[in-house]
Scaffold this motif. Structure first.
Motif, PDB file in Angstrom:
ATOM      1  N   SER A   9       0.684  -1.361   0.165  1.00 39.05           N
ATOM      2  CA  SER A   9       0.103   0.081   0.032  1.00 39.05           C
ATOM      3  C   SER A   9       0.846   1.245   0.006  1.00 39.05           C
ATOM      4  O   SER A   9       0.617   2.286  -0.773  1.00 39.05           O
ATOM      5  CB  SER A   9      -1.092   0.081   1.285  1.00 39.05           C
ATOM      6  OG  SER A   9      -0.426  -0.607   2.193  1.00 39.05           O
ATOM      7  N   LEU A  10       2.081   1.189   0.796  1.00 40.45           N
ATOM      8  CA  LEU A  10       2.816   2.471   0.774  1.00 40.45           C
ATOM      9  C   LEU A  10       3.438   2.819  -0.777  1.00 40.45           C
ATOM     10  O   LEU A  10       3.644   3.767  -1.360  1.00 40.45           O
ATOM     11  CB  LEU A  10       3.951   2.130   1.629  1.00 40.45           C
ATOM     12  CG  LEU A  10       5.090   3.424   1.875  1.00 40.45           C
ATOM     13  CD1 LEU A  10       4.083   4.590   2.205  1.00 40.45           C
ATOM     14  CD2 LEU A  10       6.069   2.980   2.635  1.00 40.45           C
ATOM     15  N   LEU A  11       3.834   1.383  -1.354  1.00 42.22           N
ATOM     16  CA  LEU A  11       4.173   1.536  -2.791  1.00 42.22           C
ATOM     17  C   LEU A  11       3.338   2.106  -3.764  1.00 42.22           C
ATOM     18  O   LEU A  11       3.430   2.872  -4.689  1.00 42.22           O
ATOM     19  CB  LEU A  11       4.816   0.142  -3.163  1.00 42.22           C
ATOM     20  CG  LEU A  11       5.487   0.128  -4.589  1.00 42.22           C
ATOM     21  CD1 LEU A  11       6.613   1.198  -4.590  1.00 42.22           C
ATOM     22  CD2 LEU A  11       5.618  -1.347  -5.120  1.00 42.22           C
ATOM     23  N   GLY A  12       2.123   1.614  -3.686  1.00 36.26           N
ATOM     24  CA  GLY A  12       0.877   2.176  -4.423  1.00 36.26           C
ATOM     25  C   GLY A  12       0.590   3.460  -4.135  1.00 36.26           C
ATOM     26  O   GLY A  12       0.528   4.156  -5.268  1.00 36.26           O
ATOM     27  N   ALA A  13       0.788   4.032  -2.966  1.00 36.49           N
ATOM     28  CA  ALA A  13       0.334   5.465  -2.581  1.00 36.49           C
ATOM     29  C   ALA A  13       1.595   6.232  -3.330  1.00 36.49           C
ATOM     30  O   ALA A  13       1.381   7.383  -3.814  1.00 36.49           O
ATOM     31  CB  ALA A  13       0.075   5.500  -1.301  1.00 36.49           C
ATOM     32  N   LEU A  18       2.798   9.702 -10.014  1.00 42.98           N
ATOM     33  CA  LEU A  18       2.307   9.777 -11.756  1.00 42.98           C
ATOM     34  C   LEU A  18       0.662  10.619 -11.745  1.00 42.98           C
ATOM     35  O   LEU A  18       0.516  10.868 -12.695  1.00 42.98           O
ATOM     36  CB  LEU A  18       2.108   8.149 -11.757  1.00 42.98           C
ATOM     37  CG  LEU A  18       3.263   7.463 -12.183  1.00 42.98           C
ATOM     38  CD1 LEU A  18       2.827   6.045 -12.286  1.00 42.98           C
ATOM     39  CD2 LEU A  18       4.183   7.938 -13.228  1.00 42.98           C
ATOM     40  N   ALA A  19      -0.095  10.419 -10.661  1.00 41.00           N
ATOM     41  CA  ALA A  19      -1.356  11.348 -11.018  1.00 41.00           C
ATOM     42  C   ALA A  19      -1.202  12.633 -11.307  1.00 41.00           C
ATOM     43  O   ALA A  19      -2.091  13.297 -12.170  1.00 41.00           O
ATOM     44  CB  ALA A  19      -2.210  10.788  -9.514  1.00 41.00           C
ATOM     45  N   PRO A  20      -0.125  13.441 -10.732  1.00 41.98           N
ATOM     46  CA  PRO A  20      -0.302  14.912 -11.165  1.00 41.98           C
ATOM     47  C   PRO A  20       0.142  14.989 -12.779  1.00 41.98           C
ATOM     48  O   PRO A  20      -0.273  15.888 -13.255  1.00 41.98           O
ATOM     49  CB  PRO A  20       0.900  15.430 -10.160  1.00 41.98           C
ATOM     50  CG  PRO A  20       0.794  14.590  -8.992  1.00 41.98           C
ATOM     51  CD  PRO A  20       0.753  13.442  -9.635  1.00 41.98           C
ATOM     52  N   ALA A  78       4.880  14.637   0.626  1.00 39.88           N
ATOM     53  CA  ALA A  78       6.067  14.441   1.196  1.00 39.88           C
ATOM     54  C   ALA A  78       6.189  14.830   2.524  1.00 39.88           C
ATOM     55  O   ALA A  78       6.705  14.206   3.376  1.00 39.88           O
ATOM     56  CB  ALA A  78       7.106  14.907   0.332  1.00 39.88           C
ATOM     57  N   ILE A  79       5.903  16.046   2.794  1.00 43.50           N
ATOM     58  CA  ILE A  79       6.048  16.974   4.245  1.00 43.50           C
ATOM     59  C   ILE A  79       5.074  15.787   5.122  1.00 43.50           C
ATOM     60  O   ILE A  79       5.592  15.537   6.336  1.00 43.50           O
ATOM     61  CB  ILE A  79       5.565  18.100   4.177  1.00 43.50           C
ATOM     62  CG1 ILE A  79       6.631  18.950   3.560  1.00 43.50           C
ATOM     63  CG2 ILE A  79       5.459  18.651   5.683  1.00 43.50           C
ATOM     64  CD1 ILE A  79       6.259  20.451   3.208  1.00 43.50           C
ATOM     65  N   GLY A  80       4.074  15.273   4.863  1.00 46.50           N
ATOM     66  CA  GLY A  80       3.153  14.494   5.695  1.00 46.50           C
ATOM     67  C   GLY A  80       3.794  13.215   6.030  1.00 46.50           C
ATOM     68  O   GLY A  80       3.657  12.578   7.069  1.00 46.50           O
ATOM     69  N   LEU A  81       4.245  12.714   4.841  1.00 46.12           N
ATOM     70  CA  LEU A  81       4.808  11.333   5.020  1.00 46.12           C
ATOM     71  C   LEU A  81       6.206  11.508   5.882  1.00 46.12           C
ATOM     72  O   LEU A  81       6.036  10.488   7.104  1.00 46.12           O
ATOM     73  CB  LEU A  81       5.263  10.674   3.724  1.00 46.12           C
ATOM     74  CG  LEU A  81       6.007   9.669   3.634  1.00 46.12           C
ATOM     75  CD1 LEU A  81       5.045   8.357   3.893  1.00 46.12           C
ATOM     76  CD2 LEU A  81       6.899   9.247   2.362  1.00 46.12           C
ATOM     77  N   VAL A  82       7.040  12.474   5.838  1.00 48.53           N
ATOM     78  CA  VAL A  82       8.024  12.564   6.875  1.00 48.53           C
ATOM     79  C   VAL A  82       7.648  12.843   8.335  1.00 48.53           C
ATOM     80  O   VAL A  82       8.255  12.109   9.261  1.00 48.53           O
ATOM     81  CB  VAL A  82       9.054  13.583   6.105  1.00 48.53           C
ATOM     82  CG1 VAL A  82      10.130  13.744   7.317  1.00 48.53           C
ATOM     83  CG2 VAL A  82       9.839  13.095   4.762  1.00 48.53           C
TER      84      VAL A  82
END
Length: 94
Positions: A15-19, A25-27, A60-64
Motif C-alpha cells: 500500500s505504501l508503494l501504491g500510494a 504519477l497522478a499529477p 512528502a512533508i506529511g509522509l516524513v
C-alpha cells in the motif's frame, strides 16, 4: 502469529508503494488531461502543474512528519515497556 505479521508487512509495503506511485504519477496524468487538444485561448496546464507540484510537496512533508511521529510514539512506548519489565514480579515475593 509470524505468518500474520508477514502478511501485514507485505500489505503495508504494497500500500505504501501504491500510494507513492500514485502520488508521483497522478499529477502528470491530471496535467495531461487538462491540456486541451486545440488552442482555445485558455490553457489550464500551467496552473494544474503548479498545484499538483504543491500537492506532492505537502504529501512528502506529511509522509516524513508521520514517520517521525510514529518513531517518537514507538520510542516512548518502548521505553515505558522496558521500565515496567524491570519491576519485580509481586507473585515471586509471596
Amino acid at each position: 502469529m509470524d505468518k500474520k505479521n508477514r502478511v501485514l508487512w507485505f500489505v503495508s509495503f504494497g500500500s505504501l508503494l501504491g500510494a507513492t506511485l500514485t502520488s508521483w504519477l497522478a499529477p502528470k496524468v491530471i496535467a495531461w488531461y487538462f491540456e486541451p487538444p486545440v488552442n482555445i485561448g485558455v490553457n489550464c496546464r500551467a496552473a494544474t502543474e503548479w498545484s499538483m507540484n504543491k500537492l506532492q510537496t505537502v504529501q512528502a512533508i506529511g509522509l516524513v512528519s508521520g514517520a517521525v511521529f510514529g518513531l517518537v510514539f514507538w520510542y516512548s512506548f518502548r521505553n515505558r515497556n522496558q521500565k515496567n519489565s524491570n519491576l519485580p514480579d509481586v507473585q515471586e515475593n509471596l
